[in-house]
Design a protein around this motif. Structure first.
Motif, PDB file in Angstrom:
ATOM      1  N   ASP A   1      14.832   0.070  -6.052  1.00  0.00           N
ATOM      2  CA  ASP A   1      14.921   1.104  -5.020  1.00  0.00           C
ATOM      3  C   ASP A   1      13.529   1.698  -4.801  1.00  0.00           C
ATOM      4  O   ASP A   1      13.145   2.685  -5.434  1.00  0.00           O
ATOM      5  CB  ASP A   1      15.917   2.178  -5.466  1.00  0.00           C
ATOM      6  CG  ASP A   1      16.179   3.215  -4.377  1.00  0.00           C
ATOM      7  OD1 ASP A   1      15.442   3.228  -3.367  1.00  0.00           O
ATOM      8  OD2 ASP A   1      17.125   4.010  -4.539  1.00  0.00           O
ATOM      9  N   GLY A   2      12.781   1.090  -3.890  1.00  0.00           N
ATOM     10  CA  GLY A   2      11.399   1.509  -3.662  1.00  0.00           C
ATOM     11  C   GLY A   2      11.274   2.930  -3.144  1.00  0.00           C
ATOM     12  O   GLY A   2      10.352   3.656  -3.508  1.00  0.00           O
ATOM     13  N   ALA A   3      12.210   3.343  -2.280  1.00  0.00           N
ATOM     14  CA  ALA A   3      12.149   4.693  -1.709  1.00  0.00           C
ATOM     15  C   ALA A   3      12.315   5.769  -2.780  1.00  0.00           C
ATOM     16  O   ALA A   3      11.598   6.776  -2.793  1.00  0.00           O
ATOM     17  CB  ALA A   3      13.220   4.848  -0.636  1.00  0.00           C
ATOM     18  N   SER A   4      13.277   5.552  -3.702  1.00  0.00           N
ATOM     19  CA  SER A   4      13.488   6.522  -4.783  1.00  0.00           C
ATOM     20  C   SER A   4      12.302   6.547  -5.730  1.00  0.00           C
ATOM     21  O   SER A   4      11.873   7.615  -6.175  1.00  0.00           O
ATOM     22  CB  SER A   4      14.769   6.181  -5.556  1.00  0.00           C
ATOM     23  OG  SER A   4      15.907   6.326  -4.727  1.00  0.00           O
TER      24      SER A   4
ATOM     25  N   ARG B   1       9.239   5.844  -5.061  1.00  0.00           N
ATOM     26  CA  ARG B   1       8.110   6.479  -4.371  1.00  0.00           C
ATOM     27  C   ARG B   1       8.118   7.986  -4.569  1.00  0.00           C
ATOM     28  O   ARG B   1       7.082   8.600  -4.837  1.00  0.00           O
ATOM     29  CB  ARG B   1       8.187   6.139  -2.887  1.00  0.00           C
ATOM     30  CG  ARG B   1       7.148   6.812  -2.007  1.00  0.00           C
ATOM     31  CD  ARG B   1       7.498   6.671  -0.545  1.00  0.00           C
ATOM     32  NE  ARG B   1       8.725   7.397  -0.241  1.00  0.00           N
ATOM     33  CZ  ARG B   1       9.389   7.280   0.902  1.00  0.00           C
ATOM     34  NH1 ARG B   1       8.978   6.427   1.833  1.00  0.00           N
ATOM     35  NH2 ARG B   1      10.478   7.985   1.105  1.00  0.00           N
ATOM     36  N   ARG B   2       9.291   8.615  -4.456  1.00  0.00           N
ATOM     37  CA  ARG B   2       9.384  10.081  -4.569  1.00  0.00           C
ATOM     38  C   ARG B   2       9.076  10.575  -5.976  1.00  0.00           C
ATOM     39  O   ARG B   2       8.684  11.733  -6.149  1.00  0.00           O
ATOM     40  CB  ARG B   2      10.788  10.535  -4.144  1.00  0.00           C
ATOM     41  CG  ARG B   2      11.045  10.391  -2.646  1.00  0.00           C
ATOM     42  CD  ARG B   2      12.332  11.069  -2.238  1.00  0.00           C
ATOM     43  NE  ARG B   2      13.495  10.337  -2.691  1.00  0.00           N
ATOM     44  CZ  ARG B   2      14.085   9.358  -1.992  1.00  0.00           C
ATOM     45  NH1 ARG B   2      13.601   9.016  -0.802  1.00  0.00           N
ATOM     46  NH2 ARG B   2      15.151   8.746  -2.468  1.00  0.00           N
TER      47      ARG B   2
ATOM     48  N   SER C   1       4.795  10.984  -6.412  1.00  0.00           N
ATOM     49  CA  SER C   1       3.950  11.769  -5.512  1.00  0.00           C
ATOM     50  C   SER C   1       3.668  13.154  -6.085  1.00  0.00           C
ATOM     51  O   SER C   1       4.332  14.141  -5.746  1.00  0.00           O
ATOM     52  CB  SER C   1       4.626  11.876  -4.139  1.00  0.00           C
ATOM     53  OG  SER C   1       3.804  12.561  -3.231  1.00  0.00           O
TER      54      SER C   1
ATOM     55  N   TRP D   1       9.329  -5.335  -3.341  1.00  0.00           N
ATOM     56  CA  TRP D   1      10.261  -4.223  -3.126  1.00  0.00           C
ATOM     57  C   TRP D   1       9.604  -2.871  -3.398  1.00  0.00           C
ATOM     58  O   TRP D   1      10.007  -1.845  -2.833  1.00  0.00           O
ATOM     59  CB  TRP D   1      11.503  -4.378  -4.009  1.00  0.00           C
ATOM     60  CG  TRP D   1      11.224  -4.247  -5.491  1.00  0.00           C
ATOM     61  CD1 TRP D   1      10.944  -5.254  -6.363  1.00  0.00           C
ATOM     62  CD2 TRP D   1      11.206  -3.031  -6.250  1.00  0.00           C
ATOM     63  NE1 TRP D   1      10.725  -4.761  -7.619  1.00  0.00           N
ATOM     64  CE2 TRP D   1      10.890  -3.380  -7.580  1.00  0.00           C
ATOM     65  CE3 TRP D   1      11.410  -1.695  -5.939  1.00  0.00           C
ATOM     66  CZ2 TRP D   1      10.779  -2.445  -8.596  1.00  0.00           C
ATOM     67  CZ3 TRP D   1      11.298  -0.755  -6.956  1.00  0.00           C
ATOM     68  CH2 TRP D   1      10.992  -1.124  -8.265  1.00  0.00           C
TER      69      TRP D   1
ATOM     70  N   GLU E   1       6.315   0.408  -1.018  1.00  0.00           N
ATOM     71  CA  GLU E   1       6.208   1.822  -0.647  1.00  0.00           C
ATOM     72  C   GLU E   1       5.649   2.645  -1.802  1.00  0.00           C
ATOM     73  O   GLU E   1       4.805   3.523  -1.610  1.00  0.00           O
ATOM     74  CB  GLU E   1       7.583   2.378  -0.249  1.00  0.00           C
ATOM     75  CG  GLU E   1       8.124   1.865   1.070  1.00  0.00           C
ATOM     76  CD  GLU E   1       9.450   2.533   1.406  1.00  0.00           C
ATOM     77  OE1 GLU E   1       9.466   3.761   1.620  1.00  0.00           O
ATOM     78  OE2 GLU E   1      10.475   1.825   1.444  1.00  0.00           O
ATOM     79  N   ALA E   2       6.130   2.349  -3.007  1.00  0.00           N
ATOM     80  CA  ALA E   2       5.650   3.069  -4.189  1.00  0.00           C
ATOM     81  C   ALA E   2       4.173   2.784  -4.436  1.00  0.00           C
ATOM     82  O   ALA E   2       3.405   3.684  -4.801  1.00  0.00           O
ATOM     83  CB  ALA E   2       6.485   2.672  -5.413  1.00  0.00           C
TER      84      ALA E   2
END
Length: 385
Positions: A28-31, A33-34, A37, A109, A112-113
């Motif tokens: 889960d790249g979106a998770s 990534r968060r 940051s 995948w 984004e991260a």
């Protein structure tokens, strides 16, 4: 900061670690990534930073975490405390561990991260340099961050060519970086990969400039690296009419190019095609097959020049008049079957691309070569583009 119990602090940290592990396990790249940051002032990340500060011996707690996550937690804690140099040092350690993991994953995948990591390391570096400057020390973290961005580009360049452009733009348009200040190894690596990308884009003048820079600045004792550069530089040089010596090919074990060079020297189309067929898998894997295939025009040009030279010795007054049937016979001797119409088409392309100077006498099926410089030098101009 509001009071946090030991149990609550432990729960927050455990939740963060679980979310980190789950994001990787489920790709889960979106998770993910968060969770990386630091500069976003995400309330959840700030709450984890507060939790870390509850423990007196937080180093022991951090060491129990996964080796990739441990420096990230340390960076998060230092960032919240305003210890920006320490935050940068820890984040850089995490970033290098993360990029190693990224290489091992079968798909992109986590792209984004990775972008977030590249962005964060620059932001934290800028703030760390401000801290260093205010303490009278040399600000050097931004330069280190630039070296990391070079690594990011290197990772993306391995099989994900279409992802490289945004990274290149961020490097080449960022005024905060002075390319010449980077360590030689980083400059060579960057020029090597961007040169390969230019080969892929068939921008041979740019590829020549970048790969030649990489070769000139590569340490002479690093023979494997020199070989990697030459593997792409040689086809580029061939495309602009510059042939490598046989000793160079032997020294760096690039003998797959030997027959290609011989074919260009002799004007032997059959030899070129045989060389491409014999080493097809290797050339395709390197991404230079199409570059080498386009060398056929140079081989035709060389063959025509040999015919011209032979005729010049026999009858100088008619050397510039080459019958198309003579070219057909020369090709047949090389076991290449072509009719007059096919040969006329090829010669027309040679004239159009200014590889030869002349015109057709269609009725007599003769190509009339210019008496002044009928075979102009390539002058670094790519052939077949």
């Amino acid at each position: 900061m509001a009071y946090i119990s030991m149990g609550e602090a432990h729960r927050r940290i455990t939740d963060y670690l679980n979310h980190f592990s789950d994001a990787i396990a489920t790709q889960d790249g979106a998770s993910l990534r968060r969770l990386l940051s630091l500069s976003s002032n995400n309330p959840k990340l700030l709450s984890v930073a507060d939790a870390l500060n509850v423990f007196q011996d937080v180093s022991r707690l951090i060491r129990q975490s996964h080796e990739t996550v441990a420096p990230l937690l340390r960076s998060l804690q230092c960032y919240k405390l305003g210890q920006l140099v320490d935050a940068y040092n820890s984040y850089e350690k995490f970033a290098n561990a993360f990029i190693q993991e990224f290489r091992n994953w079968e798909s992109a995948w986590a792209l984004e991260a990775l972008y977030v990591v590249a962005y964060e390391i620059r932001i934290i570096a800028e703030r760390a340099d401000q801290e260093l400057a205010s303490n009278g020390k040399t600000p050097d973290k931004l330069k280190a961050a630039g070296s990391f961005l070079m690594k990011v580009f290197g990772v993306l360049a391995l099989g994900t060519v279409h992802l490289c452009r945004s990274v290149i733009r961020s490097i080449e348009t960022a005024r905060i970086f002075d390319f010449e200040e980077f360590p030689p190894r980083d400059k060579v690596t960057y020029m090597y990969y961007t040169g390969r990308l230019e080969v892929f884009n068939e921008n041979f003048p740019a590829a020549d400039q970048k790969l030649s820079y990489a070769l000139a600045h590569c340490h002479p004792d690093h023979a494997p690296n020199i070989r990697m550069i030459l593997k792409y530089l040689i086809p580029v040089k061939l495309s602009i009419g510059i042939l490598p010596g046989d000793l160079l090919l032997e020294k760096y074990n690039l003998l797959e190019y030997r027959d290609v060079v011989l074919a260009l020297t002799r004007g032997d189309l059959r030899l070129l095609r045989c060389a491409l067929q014999e080493h097809e898998d290797r050339f395709l894997k390197s991404g230079v097959y199409l570059v080498l295939e386009k060398l056929e025009l140079q081989v035709y040009r060389r063959l025509l020049k040999k015919i011209y030279t032979i005729q010049k010795h026999k009858d100088p007054s008619k050397a510039h008049q080459v019958k198309l049937d003579t070219i057909v016979k020369a090709l047949k001797w090389l076991q290449i079957d072509m009719d007059v119409d096919e040969v006329e088409c090829i010669v027309a392309i040679l004239i159009y691309k200014n590889l030869i100077k002349g015109y057709f006498a269609h009725k007599s099926k003769v190509v009339v070569l210019s008496k002044q410089d009928p075979f102009p030098k390539l002058m670094g101009k790519p052939v077949g583009v």
